[in-house]
Scaffold this motif. Structure first.
Motif, mmCIF file in Angstrom:
data_model
loop_
_atom_site.group_PDB
_atom_site.id
_atom_site.type_symbol
_atom_site.label_atom_id
_atom_site.label_comp_id
_atom_site.label_asym_id
_atom_site.label_seq_id
_atom_site.Cartn_x
_atom_site.Cartn_y
_atom_site.Cartn_z
ATOM 1 N N LYS A 1 17.013 24.321 10.921
ATOM 2 C CA LYS A 1 18.283 23.674 11.273
ATOM 3 C C LYS A 1 18.183 22.811 12.530
ATOM 4 O O LYS A 1 19.134 22.672 13.275
ATOM 5 C CB LYS A 1 19.401 24.707 11.417
ATOM 6 C CG LYS A 1 19.638 25.493 10.142
ATOM 7 C CD LYS A 1 20.922 26.274 10.220
ATOM 8 C CE LYS A 1 21.126 27.095 8.980
ATOM 9 N NZ LYS A 1 21.524 26.375 7.832
ATOM 10 N N ASN B 1 16.283 19.065 14.395
ATOM 11 C CA ASN B 1 15.858 17.710 14.067
ATOM 12 C C ASN B 1 14.994 17.168 15.187
ATOM 13 O O ASN B 1 14.970 17.696 16.292
ATOM 14 C CB ASN B 1 17.060 16.808 13.797
ATOM 15 C CG ASN B 1 17.813 16.486 15.057
ATOM 16 O OD1 ASN B 1 17.365 15.683 15.866
ATOM 17 N ND2 ASN B 1 18.964 17.100 15.230
ATOM 18 N N LEU C 1 14.405 15.750 9.871
ATOM 19 C CA LEU C 1 15.480 16.734 9.784
ATOM 20 C C LEU C 1 15.064 17.939 8.951
ATOM 21 O O LEU C 1 14.342 17.789 7.967
ATOM 22 C CB LEU C 1 16.703 16.125 9.099
ATOM 23 C CG LEU C 1 17.351 14.916 9.728
ATOM 24 C CD1 LEU C 1 18.395 14.342 8.798
ATOM 25 C CD2 LEU C 1 17.961 15.278 11.056
ATOM 26 N N ASP D 1 16.678 19.632 6.504
ATOM 27 C CA ASP D 1 17.878 19.559 5.675
ATOM 28 C C ASP D 1 17.647 20.115 4.276
ATOM 29 O O ASP D 1 18.372 19.786 3.349
ATOM 30 C CB ASP D 1 18.395 18.129 5.603
ATOM 31 C CG ASP D 1 17.421 17.171 4.942
ATOM 32 O OD1 ASP D 1 16.283 17.589 4.648
ATOM 33 O OD2 ASP D 1 17.788 16.021 4.727
ATOM 34 N N ASP E 1 20.764 21.868 3.499
ATOM 35 C CA ASP E 1 21.977 21.182 3.940
ATOM 36 C C ASP E 1 22.573 20.401 2.775
ATOM 37 O O ASP E 1 21.950 19.495 2.243
ATOM 38 C CB ASP E 1 21.640 20.242 5.090
ATOM 39 C CG ASP E 1 22.856 19.557 5.673
ATOM 40 O OD1 ASP E 1 23.974 19.723 5.136
ATOM 41 O OD2 ASP E 1 22.694 18.864 6.673
ATOM 42 N N THR F 1 24.026 16.196 3.494
ATOM 43 C CA THR F 1 23.257 14.962 3.568
ATOM 44 C C THR F 1 23.068 14.370 2.179
ATOM 45 O O THR F 1 23.055 15.077 1.192
ATOM 46 C CB THR F 1 21.882 15.194 4.225
ATOM 47 O OG1 THR F 1 21.186 16.176 3.452
ATOM 48 C CG2 THR F 1 22.008 15.656 5.650
#
Length: 74
Positions: free
Chosen positions: A47, A49, A63, A65, A68, A71
């Motif tokens: 989590k 970047n 990132l 991600d 996630d 995004t």
């Protein structure tokens, strides 16, 4: 560009170049290059970047991600 107000805080541990401070300093070359190819392997905390700056102007955003859902790919 190197931030002269912050310590360098980069170490080599177990073959990895590691930044030991949040918001740590940048690594820059003393030599300038006209044409170049960049090949990078990276590892970031979950989590988090980071970024890879080119010529002090362009940033490749790195990132975590994988999970996630906010995004999008364009």
């Amino acid at each position: 560009m190197q931030n002269t107000r912050s310590a360098i805080n980069w170490l080599i541990e177990d073959g990895l170049l590691t930044n030991k401070a949040p918001g740590g300093n940048n690594i820059i070359s003393k030599q300038t290059f006209a044409d170049f190819r960049v090949q990078v392997e990276y590892k970031i905390e979950p989590k988090s970047n980071s970024g890879i700056y080119l010529r002090g102007r362009y940033e490749l955003q790195v990132l975590d991600d994988l999970t996630d859902t906010t995004t999008r790919s364009f």
